[in-house]
Scaffold this motif. Structure first.
Motif, PDB file in Angstrom:
ATOM      1  N   ALA A 177      38.110 -77.218   8.068  1.00 44.27           N
ATOM      2  CA  ALA A 177      37.100 -77.949   7.923  1.00 44.27           C
ATOM      3  C   ALA A 177      37.588 -79.341   8.402  1.00 44.27           C
ATOM      4  O   ALA A 177      36.723 -80.181   8.760  1.00 44.27           O
ATOM      5  CB  ALA A 177      36.817 -77.931   6.325  1.00 44.27           C
ATOM      6  N   SER A 178      38.591 -80.029   7.992  1.00 43.36           N
ATOM      7  CA  SER A 178      39.119 -81.099   8.485  1.00 43.36           C
ATOM      8  C   SER A 178      39.231 -81.510   9.952  1.00 43.36           C
ATOM      9  O   SER A 178      38.610 -82.545  10.594  1.00 43.36           O
ATOM     10  CB  SER A 178      40.001 -81.847   7.820  1.00 43.36           C
ATOM     11  OG  SER A 178      41.479 -81.039   8.261  1.00 43.36           O
ATOM     12  N   ALA A 179      39.626 -80.310  10.589  1.00 45.14           N
ATOM     13  CA  ALA A 179      39.638 -80.363  12.212  1.00 45.14           C
ATOM     14  C   ALA A 179      38.144 -80.304  12.695  1.00 45.14           C
ATOM     15  O   ALA A 179      37.840 -80.801  13.899  1.00 45.14           O
ATOM     16  CB  ALA A 179      40.382 -79.096  12.658  1.00 45.14           C
ATOM     17  N   GLU A 180      37.269 -79.432  12.035  1.00 44.69           N
ATOM     18  CA  GLU A 180      35.947 -79.436  12.514  1.00 44.69           C
ATOM     19  C   GLU A 180      35.247 -80.910  12.371  1.00 44.69           C
ATOM     20  O   GLU A 180      34.478 -81.316  13.203  1.00 44.69           O
ATOM     21  CB  GLU A 180      35.168 -78.411  11.777  1.00 44.69           C
ATOM     22  CG  GLU A 180      35.563 -76.907  12.381  1.00 44.69           C
ATOM     23  CD  GLU A 180      34.801 -75.830  11.237  1.00 44.69           C
ATOM     24  OE1 GLU A 180      34.227 -76.114  10.293  1.00 44.69           O
ATOM     25  OE2 GLU A 180      34.779 -74.814  11.882  1.00 44.69           O
ATOM     26  N   ALA A 181      35.621 -81.531  11.313  1.00 45.82           N
ATOM     27  CA  ALA A 181      34.806 -82.865  11.131  1.00 45.82           C
ATOM     28  C   ALA A 181      35.514 -83.805  11.932  1.00 45.82           C
ATOM     29  O   ALA A 181      34.740 -84.743  12.488  1.00 45.82           O
ATOM     30  CB  ALA A 181      35.325 -83.433   9.776  1.00 45.82           C
ATOM     31  N   ALA A 182      36.877 -83.973  12.339  1.00 47.31           N
ATOM     32  CA  ALA A 182      37.320 -84.810  13.170  1.00 47.31           C
ATOM     33  C   ALA A 182      36.681 -84.486  14.619  1.00 47.31           C
ATOM     34  O   ALA A 182      36.385 -85.129  15.257  1.00 47.31           O
ATOM     35  CB  ALA A 182      38.855 -84.628  13.366  1.00 47.31           C
ATOM     36  N   GLU A 192      30.642 -86.986  18.686  1.00 48.32           N
ATOM     37  CA  GLU A 192      29.455 -88.196  18.142  1.00 48.32           C
ATOM     38  C   GLU A 192      29.943 -89.315  18.823  1.00 48.32           C
ATOM     39  O   GLU A 192      29.030 -90.171  19.638  1.00 48.32           O
ATOM     40  CB  GLU A 192      29.337 -88.309  16.819  1.00 48.32           C
ATOM     41  CG  GLU A 192      28.772 -87.146  15.986  1.00 48.32           C
ATOM     42  CD  GLU A 192      28.715 -87.528  14.739  1.00 48.32           C
ATOM     43  OE1 GLU A 192      29.283 -88.491  13.975  1.00 48.32           O
ATOM     44  OE2 GLU A 192      28.153 -86.369  13.771  1.00 48.32           O
ATOM     45  N   ARG A 193      31.221 -89.778  18.941  1.00 52.89           N
ATOM     46  CA  ARG A 193      31.747 -90.867  19.610  1.00 52.89           C
ATOM     47  C   ARG A 193      31.564 -90.832  21.273  1.00 52.89           C
ATOM     48  O   ARG A 193      31.085 -91.798  21.755  1.00 52.89           O
ATOM     49  CB  ARG A 193      33.193 -91.368  19.314  1.00 52.89           C
ATOM     50  CG  ARG A 193      33.242 -91.709  17.892  1.00 52.89           C
ATOM     51  CD  ARG A 193      34.710 -92.218  17.777  1.00 52.89           C
ATOM     52  NE  ARG A 193      35.566 -92.167  18.636  1.00 52.89           N
ATOM     53  CZ  ARG A 193      36.991 -91.645  18.607  1.00 52.89           C
ATOM     54  NH1 ARG A 193      37.233 -91.168  17.354  1.00 52.89           N
ATOM     55  NH2 ARG A 193      37.712 -91.905  19.391  1.00 52.89           N
ATOM     56  N   ILE A 194      31.875 -89.620  21.676  1.00 53.06           N
ATOM     57  CA  ILE A 194      31.711 -89.428  23.298  1.00 53.06           C
ATOM     58  C   ILE A 194      30.092 -89.490  23.532  1.00 53.06           C
ATOM     59  O   ILE A 194      29.783 -90.129  24.491  1.00 53.06           O
ATOM     60  CB  ILE A 194      32.327 -88.133  23.404  1.00 53.06           C
ATOM     61  CG1 ILE A 194      33.872 -88.019  23.417  1.00 53.06           C
ATOM     62  CG2 ILE A 194      31.811 -87.564  24.988  1.00 53.06           C
ATOM     63  CD1 ILE A 194      34.297 -86.804  23.721  1.00 53.06           C
ATOM     64  N   ALA A 201      27.956 -91.082  22.106  1.00 53.08           N
ATOM     65  CA  ALA A 201      27.506 -92.393  21.820  1.00 53.08           C
ATOM     66  C   ALA A 201      27.859 -93.459  22.902  1.00 53.08           C
ATOM     67  O   ALA A 201      27.147 -94.161  23.594  1.00 53.08           O
ATOM     68  CB  ALA A 201      27.740 -92.995  20.659  1.00 53.08           C
ATOM     69  N   MET A 202      29.195 -93.023  23.651  1.00 55.50           N
ATOM     70  CA  MET A 202      29.743 -93.590  24.571  1.00 55.50           C
ATOM     71  C   MET A 202      28.891 -93.357  25.824  1.00 55.50           C
ATOM     72  O   MET A 202      28.667 -94.284  26.810  1.00 55.50           O
ATOM     73  CB  MET A 202      31.232 -93.531  24.924  1.00 55.50           C
ATOM     74  CG  MET A 202      32.050 -93.829  23.923  1.00 55.50           C
ATOM     75  SD  MET A 202      33.636 -93.475  23.998  1.00 55.50           S
ATOM     76  CE  MET A 202      34.427 -94.199  25.187  1.00 55.50           C
ATOM     77  N   ASP A 203      28.390 -92.217  26.180  1.00 57.16           N
ATOM     78  CA  ASP A 203      27.689 -91.776  27.112  1.00 57.16           C
ATOM     79  C   ASP A 203      26.378 -92.451  27.112  1.00 57.16           C
ATOM     80  O   ASP A 203      25.550 -92.744  28.092  1.00 57.16           O
ATOM     81  CB  ASP A 203      27.644 -90.215  27.389  1.00 57.16           C
ATOM     82  CG  ASP A 203      28.764 -89.537  27.594  1.00 57.16           C
ATOM     83  OD1 ASP A 203      29.656 -90.072  28.121  1.00 57.16           O
ATOM     84  OD2 ASP A 203      29.007 -88.331  27.452  1.00 57.16           O
ATOM     85  N   ASP A 204      25.848 -92.586  25.850  1.00 54.14           N
ATOM     86  CA  ASP A 204      24.424 -93.334  25.920  1.00 54.14           C
ATOM     87  C   ASP A 204      24.426 -94.605  26.050  1.00 54.14           C
ATOM     88  O   ASP A 204      23.532 -95.233  26.855  1.00 54.14           O
ATOM     89  CB  ASP A 204      23.904 -92.821  24.305  1.00 54.14           C
ATOM     90  CG  ASP A 204      23.538 -91.490  24.034  1.00 54.14           C
ATOM     91  OD1 ASP A 204      23.482 -90.752  25.063  1.00 54.14           O
ATOM     92  OD2 ASP A 204      23.421 -91.255  23.112  1.00 54.14           O
TER      93      ASP A 204
END
Length: 118
Positions: free
Chosen positions: A60-65, A71-73, A75-78
């Motif tokens: 679960a923690s690995a999936e959250a990370a 999401e960060r990627i 956002a960077m692409d956007d």
């Protein structure tokens, strides 16, 4: 020839009561062994359940990370202009192309400054 002998008196032959007692002691030993195996199996199952809980928490923690990284990627692409890339190979090739063009420009300026060669 009819031989009618009672074998209960023979030496070493168990009586029916002794045979039943022996059978009972064998069953008691088998039951004790089964109970020991059952306790060991229950301990193994408890350990496996605990390991499963730890793995589920880690998953679960690995999936959250991973979700946060994706999401960060995105956002960077956007946020990035269309001609900018975040892939390392694209960055390196872009720098190489820029240096090559700059080198060619400097060579042309040098030829102009030297003038025609006889």
């Amino acid at each position: 020839m009819a031989v009618d002998m009672d074998t209960e008196d023979w030496l070493g032959c168990p009586t029916p009561l002794e045979m039943y007692q022996h059978q009972c002691s064998l069953l008691v030993d088998e039951l004790a062994e089964t109970e020991r195996m059952l306790r060991r199996a229950r301990a193994n199952i408890a350990g496996l359940v605990q390991m499963n809980d730890l793995l589920a928490t880690g998953k679960a923690s690995a999936e959250a990370a991973l979700r946060q990284a994706l999401e960060r990627i995105s956002a960077m692409d956007d946020d990035a202009p269309d001609n900018v890339s975040f892939r390392p190979i694209d960055l390196v090739t872009g720098q190489r192309d820029h240096l090559f063009r700059e080198n060619q420009r400097l060579l042309m300026e040098l030829k102009v400054l030297r003038g025609p060669q006889p």
